[in-house]
Design a protein around this motif. Structure first.
Motif, short mmCIF file in Angstrom:
data_model
loop_
_atom_site.label_atom_id
_atom_site.label_comp_id
_atom_site.label_asym_id
_atom_site.label_seq_id
_atom_site.Cartn_x
_atom_site.Cartn_y
_atom_site.Cartn_z
N THR A 1 144.05 -13.05 13.84
CA THR A 1 144.24 -11.92 12.92
C THR A 1 145.33 -12.22 11.91
O THR A 1 145.21 -11.92 10.72
CB THR A 1 144.59 -10.65 13.71
N SER A 2 146.40 -12.85 12.38
CA SER A 2 147.50 -13.22 11.49
C SER A 2 147.05 -14.22 10.43
O SER A 2 147.51 -14.18 9.28
CB SER A 2 148.66 -13.81 12.30
N ARG A 3 146.14 -15.11 10.79
CA ARG A 3 145.64 -16.11 9.84
C ARG A 3 144.80 -15.44 8.75
O ARG A 3 144.89 -15.80 7.57
CB ARG A 3 144.84 -17.17 10.56
N TYR A 4 143.98 -14.46 9.13
CA TYR A 4 143.24 -13.70 8.13
C TYR A 4 144.21 -12.98 7.18
O TYR A 4 144.04 -13.01 5.96
CB TYR A 4 142.35 -12.65 8.79
N GLN A 5 145.21 -12.34 7.76
CA GLN A 5 146.16 -11.59 6.93
C GLN A 5 146.91 -12.54 5.99
O GLN A 5 147.15 -12.20 4.82
CB GLN A 5 147.14 -10.84 7.83
N ALA A 6 147.28 -13.70 6.48
CA ALA A 6 147.97 -14.67 5.64
C ALA A 6 147.09 -15.14 4.49
O ALA A 6 147.56 -15.32 3.36
CB ALA A 6 148.42 -15.86 6.48
N ALA A 7 145.80 -15.34 4.76
CA ALA A 7 144.87 -15.76 3.71
C ALA A 7 144.74 -14.69 2.64
O ALA A 7 144.75 -14.98 1.43
CB ALA A 7 143.49 -16.07 4.31
N PHE A 8 144.63 -13.43 3.05
CA PHE A 8 144.54 -12.33 2.09
C PHE A 8 145.83 -12.21 1.28
O PHE A 8 145.80 -12.05 0.06
CB PHE A 8 144.29 -11.00 2.82
N SER A 9 146.95 -12.30 1.97
CA SER A 9 148.24 -12.17 1.30
C SER A 9 148.46 -13.29 0.29
O SER A 9 148.93 -13.06 -0.83
CB SER A 9 149.37 -12.16 2.34
N HIS A 10 148.10 -14.50 0.66
CA HIS A 10 148.27 -15.65 -0.24
C HIS A 10 147.44 -15.46 -1.51
O HIS A 10 147.92 -15.74 -2.62
CB HIS A 10 147.86 -16.94 0.47
#
Length: 238
Positions: free
Chosen positions: A129-138
């Motif tokens: 979930t954190s990796r998805y959020q990081a991709a969106f944030s980036h």
């Protein structure tokens, strides 16, 4: 053909990801996660032990294989997307993730229950979930590391993940019910609409105000100066 994909001549056969995952989930459900071995999965999926380990390093890797593949797809989608409507793009990406879950209900529901009974699987899911959020944030912050855009981008990414998970959990409690697309879209709209405007457009600084320089002969009266300024502005004279 069995649950393997024939490779090109001279290359090793590759396990069909979906078949391997389905076999593993079935075994995890029937005999328990801890009791299931990689050998069991290989036999159930109809692939060799060596081939299974070449493509999946552990039982966790098998269980979350579709997550990893889906994340790669999402990252490529964001990299290719234009930046004129970033929030709409992230919402579309979240919809793709949701579609991935609901399109394989048997695997998704079984994994949902497994994750809640095996602590280390829960940790893996949180990391995903954190990796998805990081991709969106980036994508939303455009690689910036500080400033208002970073704050807003991180807030939107977190809100999108929260909305996605909220709707997904409600569906997982009743997976036989119709997929709640309207509820999903409503949730996304609700959590992003107040911040969407902050991230729209090219992100360029607003143009400076235009400056009008008026030149007039010395000795010209005040009324004549005012008239010339108004004419220059296209307002005409009184």
């Amino acid at each position: 053909m069995g649950p393997t994909v024939r490779a090109e001549r001279g290359r090793a056969a590759i396990p069909a990801r979906g078949a391997v995952v389905a076999a593993a989930v079935r075994l995890f459900t029937e005999q328990g996660y801890e009791a299931t071995t990689m050998d069991d999965i290989a036999a159930a999926a109809g692939v060799s032990r060596r081939s299974l380990f070449r493509h999946f390093g552990s039982k966790e890797d098998v269980l979350f294989a579709e997550h990893d593949a889906r994340l790669e797809t999402i990252v490529r989608y964001l990299e290719a997307a234009p930046g004129d409507e970033p929030v709409a793009t992230v919402r579309a990406a979240a919809r793709m993730v949701f579609q991935g879950y609901v399109s394989t209900p048997d695997t998704t529901v079984a994994r949902f229950h497994l994750v809640r009974t095996v602590p280390r699987l829960r940790d893996r899911e949180i990391a995903m979930t954190s990796r998805y959020q990081a991709a969106f944030s980036h994508y939303l912050t455009r690689g910036q590391t500080e400033g208002d855009r970073v704050l807003v981008g991180e807030a939107v990414a977190a809100a999108v993940i929260a909305a996605h998970n909220h709707v997904l959990r409600s569906w997982l409690r009743e997976p036989a019910s119709p997929v709640p697309w309207a509820r999903f879209d409503r949730a996304m709209e609700l959590v992003t609409r107040s911040l969407a405007a902050e991230l729209s457009g090219s992100g360029a600084e607003p143009p400076e105000a235009a400056v009008l320089v008026a030149v007039y002969p010395s000795g010209l009266g005040g009324d004549d100066v005012l008239r010339r300024v108004r004419e220059a502005l296209g307002e005409g004279a009184d």
